[in-house]
Design a protein around this motif. Structure first.
Motif, PDB file in Angstrom:
ATOM      1  N   GLU A 123      -9.910  26.525   0.678  1.00 35.42           N
ATOM      2  CA  GLU A 123     -10.449  26.185  -0.692  1.00 35.42           C
ATOM      3  C   GLU A 123      -9.574  26.120  -1.387  1.00 35.42           C
ATOM      4  OE1 GLU A 123     -13.019  29.124  -2.461  1.00 35.42           O
ATOM      5  OE2 GLU A 123     -14.491  29.376  -0.397  1.00 35.42           O
ATOM      6  N   CYS A 124      -7.797  25.862  -0.704  1.00 31.49           N
ATOM      7  CA  CYS A 124      -7.243  26.056  -1.912  1.00 31.49           C
ATOM      8  C   CYS A 124      -6.474  24.473  -1.837  1.00 31.49           C
ATOM      9  CB  CYS A 124      -5.251  25.963  -0.783  1.00 31.49           C
ATOM     10  SG  CYS A 124      -5.072  25.207   0.764  1.00 31.49           S
ATOM     11  N   ASP A 125      -5.850  23.910  -2.557  1.00 32.79           N
ATOM     12  CA  ASP A 125      -5.579  21.911  -2.722  1.00 32.79           C
ATOM     13  C   ASP A 125      -4.691  22.096  -2.019  1.00 32.79           C
ATOM     14  OD1 ASP A 125      -4.107  19.947  -3.847  1.00 32.79           O
ATOM     15  OD2 ASP A 125      -4.498  20.464  -6.120  1.00 32.79           O
ATOM     16  N   PRO A 126      -5.069  20.533  -1.149  1.00 29.64           N
ATOM     17  CA  PRO A 126      -4.915  20.050   0.159  1.00 29.64           C
ATOM     18  C   PRO A 126      -3.348  19.726  -0.460  1.00 29.64           C
ATOM     19  CG  PRO A 126      -7.424  18.798  -0.178  1.00 29.64           C
ATOM     20  CD  PRO A 126      -6.654  20.338  -1.813  1.00 29.64           C
ATOM     21  N   GLU A 127      -2.388  19.555  -1.405  1.00 30.89           N
ATOM     22  CA  GLU A 127      -1.424  19.399  -1.522  1.00 30.89           C
ATOM     23  C   GLU A 127      -0.603  20.715  -1.871  1.00 30.89           C
ATOM     24  OE1 GLU A 127       1.100  16.426  -3.143  1.00 30.89           O
ATOM     25  OE2 GLU A 127      -0.515  15.332  -2.686  1.00 30.89           O
ATOM     26  N   GLU A 128      -1.553  21.958  -1.322  1.00 32.09           N
ATOM     27  CA  GLU A 128      -0.586  23.348  -1.703  1.00 32.09           C
ATOM     28  C   GLU A 128       0.032  23.533   0.415  1.00 32.09           C
ATOM     29  OE1 GLU A 128      -0.436  27.504  -3.278  1.00 32.09           O
ATOM     30  OE2 GLU A 128      -2.700  26.606  -2.911  1.00 32.09           O
ATOM     31  N   ILE A 129      -1.240  22.808   1.084  1.00 33.79           N
ATOM     32  CA  ILE A 129      -0.787  23.001   2.721  1.00 33.79           C
ATOM     33  C   ILE A 129       0.475  21.781   3.026  1.00 33.79           C
ATOM     34  CG2 ILE A 129      -1.994  22.276   4.767  1.00 33.79           C
ATOM     35  CD1 ILE A 129      -4.686  22.361   3.565  1.00 33.79           C
ATOM     36  N   LEU A 130       0.725  20.391   1.870  1.00 34.32           N
ATOM     37  CA  LEU A 130       1.985  20.358   2.042  1.00 34.32           C
ATOM     38  C   LEU A 130       2.388  20.844   2.121  1.00 34.32           C
ATOM     39  CD1 LEU A 130       0.735  16.570   0.775  1.00 34.32           C
ATOM     40  CD2 LEU A 130       0.818  17.139   2.745  1.00 34.32           C
ATOM     41  N   LYS A 131       2.846  21.514   0.894  1.00 33.58           N
ATOM     42  CA  LYS A 131       4.000  22.282  -0.459  1.00 33.58           C
ATOM     43  C   LYS A 131       4.219  23.245   0.746  1.00 33.58           C
ATOM     44  CE  LYS A 131       5.306  24.375  -4.636  1.00 33.58           C
ATOM     45  NZ  LYS A 131       4.377  24.697  -5.878  1.00 33.58           N
ATOM     46  N   ALA A 132       3.220  24.577   1.295  1.00 34.54           N
ATOM     47  CA  ALA A 132       3.799  25.608   2.225  1.00 34.54           C
ATOM     48  C   ALA A 132       4.223  24.508   3.288  1.00 34.54           C
ATOM     49  CB  ALA A 132       2.754  25.809   2.260  1.00 34.54           C
ATOM     50  N   ILE A 133       4.320  23.623   4.188  1.00 39.84           N
ATOM     51  CA  ILE A 133       4.430  23.095   5.087  1.00 39.84           C
ATOM     52  C   ILE A 133       6.241  23.448   5.006  1.00 39.84           C
ATOM     53  CG2 ILE A 133       4.814  21.454   7.192  1.00 39.84           C
ATOM     54  CD1 ILE A 133       1.632  21.619   6.727  1.00 39.84           C
ATOM     55  N   ARG A 134       6.323  21.872   3.766  1.00 46.82           N
ATOM     56  CA  ARG A 134       7.350  21.810   3.738  1.00 46.82           C
ATOM     57  C   ARG A 134       8.448  22.563   3.594  1.00 46.82           C
ATOM     58  NH1 ARG A 134       5.018  17.054   0.828  1.00 46.82           N
ATOM     59  NH2 ARG A 134       4.773  15.656   2.265  1.00 46.82           N
ATOM     60  N   THR A 135       7.877  24.531   2.656  1.00 39.57           N
ATOM     61  CA  THR A 135       8.769  25.157   2.659  1.00 39.57           C
ATOM     62  C   THR A 135       9.052  26.006   3.509  1.00 39.57           C
ATOM     63  OG1 THR A 135       8.099  25.410   0.511  1.00 39.57           O
ATOM     64  CG2 THR A 135       8.979  27.392   1.227  1.00 39.57           C
ATOM     65  N   VAL A 136       7.804  26.530   4.326  1.00 44.39           N
ATOM     66  CA  VAL A 136       8.255  27.188   5.782  1.00 44.39           C
ATOM     67  C   VAL A 136       9.286  26.371   6.220  1.00 44.39           C
ATOM     68  CG1 VAL A 136       6.071  28.474   5.798  1.00 44.39           C
ATOM     69  CG2 VAL A 136       6.517  26.566   7.087  1.00 44.39           C
ATOM     70  N   HIS A 137       9.252  24.781   6.176  1.00 51.14           N
ATOM     71  CA  HIS A 137      10.125  23.953   7.701  1.00 51.14           C
ATOM     72  C   HIS A 137      11.487  24.866   7.321  1.00 51.14           C
ATOM     73  CE1 HIS A 137      12.727  20.905   9.219  1.00 51.14           C
ATOM     74  NE2 HIS A 137      11.686  21.782  10.055  1.00 51.14           N
ATOM     75  N   ARG A 138      11.513  25.054   6.344  1.00 51.44           N
ATOM     76  CA  ARG A 138      13.072  25.040   5.678  1.00 51.44           C
ATOM     77  C   ARG A 138      13.641  26.708   5.688  1.00 51.44           C
ATOM     78  NH1 ARG A 138      11.100  22.061   0.914  1.00 51.44           N
ATOM     79  NH2 ARG A 138      11.041  23.724  -0.697  1.00 51.44           N
ATOM     80  N   GLY A 139      12.615  27.782   5.977  1.00 50.66           N
ATOM     81  CA  GLY A 139      12.847  28.850   7.193  1.00 50.66           C
ATOM     82  C   GLY A 139      12.904  30.214   5.928  1.00 50.66           C
ATOM     83  N   ARG A 140      12.116  29.080   4.684  1.00 52.72           N
ATOM     84  CA  ARG A 140      11.598  30.593   3.383  1.00 52.72           C
ATOM     85  C   ARG A 140       9.729  30.552   3.742  1.00 52.72           C
ATOM     86  NH1 ARG A 140      12.784  27.059  -1.644  1.00 52.72           N
ATOM     87  NH2 ARG A 140      11.592  28.850  -2.661  1.00 52.72           N
ATOM     88  N   LYS A 141       9.492  31.753   3.297  1.00 53.08           N
ATOM     89  CA  LYS A 141       8.055  31.911   3.121  1.00 53.08           C
ATOM     90  C   LYS A 141       7.914  31.371   2.018  1.00 53.08           C
ATOM     91  CE  LYS A 141       7.719  36.294   5.581  1.00 53.08           C
ATOM     92  NZ  LYS A 141       7.846  35.887   6.853  1.00 53.08           N
ATOM     93  N   TYR A 142       5.860  31.678   2.442  1.00 49.23           N
ATOM     94  CA  TYR A 142       5.652  30.361   1.349  1.00 49.23           C
ATOM     95  C   TYR A 142       4.490  31.174   0.471  1.00 49.23           C
ATOM     96  CZ  TYR A 142       2.401  27.010  -1.510  1.00 49.23           C
ATOM     97  OH  TYR A 142       2.458  26.455  -3.148  1.00 49.23           O
ATOM     98  N   ILE A 143       5.024  31.639  -0.954  1.00 49.68           N
ATOM     99  CA  ILE A 143       3.986  33.086  -0.724  1.00 49.68           C
ATOM    100  C   ILE A 143       2.733  32.573  -2.174  1.00 49.68           C
ATOM    101  CG2 ILE A 143       4.374  34.909  -2.050  1.00 49.68           C
ATOM    102  CD1 ILE A 143       5.117  35.713   1.040  1.00 49.68           C
ATOM    103  N   THR A 144       2.159  32.597  -2.039  1.00 54.05           N
ATOM    104  CA  THR A 144       1.063  31.474  -2.909  1.00 54.05           C
ATOM    105  C   THR A 144       1.036  32.648  -4.452  1.00 54.05           C
ATOM    106  OG1 THR A 144      -1.103  32.730  -2.575  1.00 54.05           O
ATOM    107  CG2 THR A 144       0.070  31.008  -1.695  1.00 54.05           C
ATOM    108  N   ALA A 145       0.688  32.605  -5.915  1.00 56.31           N
ATOM    109  CA  ALA A 145       0.626  33.486  -7.004  1.00 56.31           C
ATOM    110  C   ALA A 145      -0.415  34.837  -6.669  1.00 56.31           C
ATOM    111  CB  ALA A 145       0.346  32.468  -8.060  1.00 56.31           C
ATOM    112  N   GLY A 146      -1.229  34.331  -5.868  1.00 56.36           N
ATOM    113  CA  GLY A 146      -2.177  35.490  -5.717  1.00 56.36           C
ATOM    114  C   GLY A 146      -1.540  36.327  -4.793  1.00 56.36           C
ATOM    115  N   VAL A 147      -0.497  36.453  -3.929  1.00 56.78           N
ATOM    116  CA  VAL A 147      -0.365  36.585  -3.172  1.00 56.78           C
ATOM    117  C   VAL A 147       0.671  37.682  -3.444  1.00 56.78           C
ATOM    118  CG1 VAL A 147       0.851  37.112  -0.445  1.00 56.78           C
ATOM    119  CG2 VAL A 147      -0.491  35.662  -1.200  1.00 56.78           C
TER     120      VAL A 147
END
Length: 210
Positions: free
Chosen positions: A105-129
């Motif tokens: 149910e997340c904002d589609p933009e967040e999926i793009l942000k997450a893909i780019r973040t994990v590709h750089r070798g970092r974890k993608y952590i939302t505010a909730g997590v």
């Protein structure tokens, strides 16, 4: 160009994600799979930089698939995109090697942000997590019982909760019946439960299975 594989058992979800990702100049969908086994096949072939994977799939769940993928390709970032709320799975799966966890149910933009973040070798952590992780650090004793299980124990717990037999588990996980039985005993002890039906009730009550 970031090469992305999409793993989801719903063709319409894969099609929608593929279309959305294809509109981005830096992303390219290079593989699709409908279950964990097909996901592992994509990993074997290579040609992937990031895998976006659902949890709830036939044959092999995302939890089992994550363990198999991390064993074969520990460096491959796996982003979980699931219908289950963050509080049910996120901290456990991040501990077990996922690079990020998003609810569908997340904002589609967040999926793009997450893909780019994990590709750089970092974890993608939302505010909730982040909040869940902070709560876990602040009061370790308040963790729900399933979060105290090891990776293998968690796999066995979910399979037992879904009604799978020890024999079938042994075959599909390439373990001996004795080893699976030992894991079951440990799960029961750690979670202070008596029977498989107790496990099923716990998993349903906590939203870990549907």
């Amino acid at each position: 160009m970031i090469r992305v594989a999409i793993v989801d058992d719903h063709a319409i979800v894969r099609a929608g994600l593929r279309q959305y990702l294809s509109d981005q100049v830096d992303l390219k969908v290079t593989g699709e799979a409908a279950n964990g086994r097909e996901a592992l096949e994509l990993v074997r072939k290579g040609d992937i930089d990031v895998m976006v994977m659902d949890l709830s799939m036939p044959d092999q769940s995302g939890v089992d698939a994550l363990a198999a993928i991390k064993a074969r390709a520990p460096e491959l970032p796996v982003l979980i995109l699931s219908g289950f709320p963050e509080e049910h799975y996120a901290t456990t799966l991040l501990r077990q090697g996922a690079s990020g966890y998003l609810n569908k149910e997340c904002d589609p933009e967040e999926i793009l942000k997450a893909i780019r973040t994990v590709h750089r070798g970092r974890k993608y952590i939302t505010a909730g997590v982040a909040e869940l992780l902070a709560d876990g650090l602040a009061g370790g004793g308040d963790k729900p019982p399933h979060e105290q299980l090891s990776e293998r124990e968690f796999q066995v717990f979910l399979r037992l909760a879904k009604g799978e037999t020890i024999g079938h588990m042994a075959d599909s996980m390439s373990l001996s019946v004795k080893t699976v039985s030992t894991y079951r005993t440990r799960v029961m002890e750690k979670m202070k439960l008596e029977s498989n039906s107790d496990l099923t009730y716990y998993a349903l009550k906590n939203g870990l299975i549907q």
